[in-house]
Enzyme design. Structure first.
Site, PDB file in Angstrom:
ATOM      1  N   ARG A  20       0.834  -1.208   0.000  1.00  0.00           N
ATOM      2  CA  ARG A  20       0.000   0.000   0.000  1.00  0.00           C
ATOM      3  C   ARG A  20       0.869   1.258   0.000  1.00  0.00           C
ATOM      4  O   ARG A  20       0.963   1.962  -0.988  1.00  0.00           O
ATOM      5  CB  ARG A  20      -0.947  -0.020   1.213  1.00  0.00           C
ATOM      6  CG  ARG A  20      -2.113   0.981   1.107  1.00  0.00           C
ATOM      7  CD  ARG A  20      -1.772   2.387   1.556  1.00  0.00           C
ATOM      8  NE  ARG A  20      -1.293   2.499   2.911  1.00  0.00           N
ATOM      9  CZ  ARG A  20      -0.824   3.617   3.439  1.00  0.00           C
ATOM     10  NH1 ARG A  20      -0.749   4.730   2.716  1.00  0.00           N
ATOM     11  NH2 ARG A  20      -0.366   3.643   4.689  1.00  0.00           N
ATOM     12  N   ASP A  21       1.538   1.523   1.077  1.00  0.00           N
ATOM     13  CA  ASP A  21       2.329   2.744   1.207  1.00  0.00           C
ATOM     14  C   ASP A  21       3.538   2.724   0.273  1.00  0.00           C
ATOM     15  O   ASP A  21       3.963   3.762  -0.229  1.00  0.00           O
ATOM     16  CB  ASP A  21       2.775   2.903   2.653  1.00  0.00           C
ATOM     17  CG  ASP A  21       3.306   4.295   2.965  1.00  0.00           C
ATOM     18  OD1 ASP A  21       2.995   5.231   2.213  1.00  0.00           O
ATOM     19  OD2 ASP A  21       4.029   4.447   3.963  1.00  0.00           O
ATOM     20  N   HIS A 213       6.212   4.454  12.590  1.00  0.00           N
ATOM     21  CA  HIS A 213       6.279   4.432  11.127  1.00  0.00           C
ATOM     22  C   HIS A 213       7.291   5.499  10.702  1.00  0.00           C
ATOM     23  O   HIS A 213       6.960   6.681  10.616  1.00  0.00           O
ATOM     24  CB  HIS A 213       4.882   4.740  10.565  1.00  0.00           C
ATOM     25  CG  HIS A 213       4.782   4.684   9.081  1.00  0.00           C
ATOM     26  ND1 HIS A 213       4.039   3.718   8.428  1.00  0.00           N
ATOM     27  CD2 HIS A 213       5.298   5.467   8.106  1.00  0.00           C
ATOM     28  CE1 HIS A 213       4.099   3.912   7.126  1.00  0.00           C
ATOM     29  NE2 HIS A 213       4.868   4.979   6.900  1.00  0.00           N
ATOM     30  N   HIS A 215      10.233   7.215   8.215  1.00  0.00           N
ATOM     31  CA  HIS A 215      10.838   7.370   6.892  1.00  0.00           C
ATOM     32  C   HIS A 215      12.323   7.675   7.092  1.00  0.00           C
ATOM     33  O   HIS A 215      12.723   8.216   8.118  1.00  0.00           O
ATOM     34  CB  HIS A 215      10.138   8.480   6.111  1.00  0.00           C
ATOM     35  CG  HIS A 215       8.785   8.083   5.608  1.00  0.00           C
ATOM     36  ND1 HIS A 215       8.441   8.129   4.277  1.00  0.00           N
ATOM     37  CD2 HIS A 215       7.690   7.606   6.254  1.00  0.00           C
ATOM     38  CE1 HIS A 215       7.193   7.711   4.125  1.00  0.00           C
ATOM     39  NE2 HIS A 215       6.713   7.395   5.317  1.00  0.00           N
ATOM     40  N   CYS A 246       5.256   9.629  -0.039  1.00  0.00           N
ATOM     41  CA  CYS A 246       3.928  10.169   0.214  1.00  0.00           C
ATOM     42  C   CYS A 246       3.569  11.092  -0.940  1.00  0.00           C
ATOM     43  O   CYS A 246       4.296  12.049  -1.213  1.00  0.00           O
ATOM     44  CB  CYS A 246       3.872  10.931   1.531  1.00  0.00           C
ATOM     45  SG  CYS A 246       2.246  11.665   1.858  1.00  0.00           S
ATOM     46  N   ASN A 255      10.224   4.604   2.933  1.00  0.00           N
ATOM     47  CA  ASN A 255       9.992   4.077   4.269  1.00  0.00           C
ATOM     48  C   ASN A 255      11.219   3.319   4.777  1.00  0.00           C
ATOM     49  O   ASN A 255      12.103   2.936   4.008  1.00  0.00           O
ATOM     50  CB  ASN A 255       8.819   3.092   4.229  1.00  0.00           C
ATOM     51  CG  ASN A 255       7.507   3.747   3.913  1.00  0.00           C
ATOM     52  OD1 ASN A 255       6.932   4.444   4.726  1.00  0.00           O
ATOM     53  ND2 ASN A 255       7.017   3.511   2.691  1.00  0.00           N
TER      54      ASN A 255
END
Length: 312
Positions: A20-21, A213, A215, A246, A255
């Site tokens: 997803r991300d 989470h 980065h 993003c 990430n």
């Protein structure tokens, strides 16, 4: 060589966000068959929580327009969790129609990013999430809340810890089960992470309900993760191969790479259930599909270079 450190957990849950991300920011559409194969390979490597897609309007994230099709072909097993991101009640309805049992909502600690990401103020976005969380819980779903920009914002600069705690508490008061702290542009450092987690605990949000989470924009993701583990957090988000960013924050680079995380945790004697060799092979495979080398340092170190691109 394994060399444990005192004050760290015995095991860590890796919340894999690559499908997803990781993929949402790719301009070239990845075929649904490749996305499904990606998820299957991640599960084969031992990952058990894999955030697969988002039920956002295709206009905003075209890469994830195939959410229904992807979920329809994924193998369902009792030991596999496939959370999906939902932006609003319409997204929740789509998720429920597709048999989803775990969802996430995505909030912001800052007004500027809330407007850029959701076209709403922080207050308006929380008001939008309220019926989503209420209905999801009534349907028996597990609900995660993301709060982004917890360390800094590219438009607003440093984000005060008290501001993050205020938004985080409001999200959790909706009835969410877990809160993921997103350092969306990767500016956090270990001391700040430690202070933020301490403030959240003081506000009544225990580390058993927190995830992190990070980065890796400034190379701090692993250091920040270690600080979070020392503070008591045991759920860490990561993206296979370090892919992702993003679409609404250009300064948000990749990430934390799942391989880099697993290498560190293995060295500390912390159990993850992940086969690093299988995971590395999976990220090399996806790098081939994306047409560029994986940014993960561990993938690079463990992978033979077979050509100028470093791809198989």
């Amino acid at each position: 060589m394994r060399a444990p450190l005192d004050g760290l957990p015995e095991s860590v849950t890796i919340y894999e966000v690559g499908p997803r991300d990781g993929l949402q920011n790719e301009k070239a559409i990845v075929p649904v068959a490749d996305k499904a194969e990606f998820v299957v390979r991640l599960a084969r490597a031992g990952l058990r929580t894999i955030e697969t897609t988002s039920f956002v309007h295709p206009k905003w994230v075209p890469q994830l327009a195939d959410a229904e099709e992807l979920l329809d072909v994924l193998p369902r097993r009792p030991d596999l969790r496939y959370p999906v991101l939902v932006p609003n009640e319409r997204g929740l309805s789509r998720a429920l129609d597709n048999g989803v049992t775990e969802i996430a909502v995505f909030g912001s600690a800052t007004e500027t990013f809330a407007r850029r990401n959701l076209n709403r103020t922080v207050d308006e976005s929380i008001a939008m999430f309220a019926p989503v969380v209420e209905r999801a819980r009534a349907e028996g779903l597990w609900v995660r809340a993301y709060v982004s920009m917890v360390c800094g914002d590219p438009w607003e600069g440093d984000v005060p810890i008290a501001q993050v705690v205020s938004v985080a508490k409001r999200l959790m008061d909706l009835g969410c089960s877990q809160l993921s702290l997103g350092d969306t542009i990767g500016v956090g450092t270990p001391g700040h992470v430690t202070a933020l987690i301490g403030a959240l605990v003081d506000a009544g949000i225990g580390t058993d309900r927190l995830a992190v989470h990070f980065h890796d924009t400034y190379g701090q993701a692993l250091a920040n993760t270690l600080a979070a583990l020392r503070a008591g957090v045991t759920t860490v988000d990561a993206s296979a191969g370090g892919i992702g960013g993003c679409p609404y924050a250009e300064s948000a680079t990749g990430n934390l790479a799942t391989e880099d995380l697993v290498w560190m945790l293995d060295g500390l004697g912390i159990a993850t259930g992940v086969d690093l060799a299988e995971l590395t092979a999976t990220s090399r495979w996806m790098a081939g599909r994306l047409g560029r080398p994986s940014p993960s340092r561990v993938v690079q170190a463990l992978s033979p270079v077979t050509g100028p691109s470093g791809l198989d």
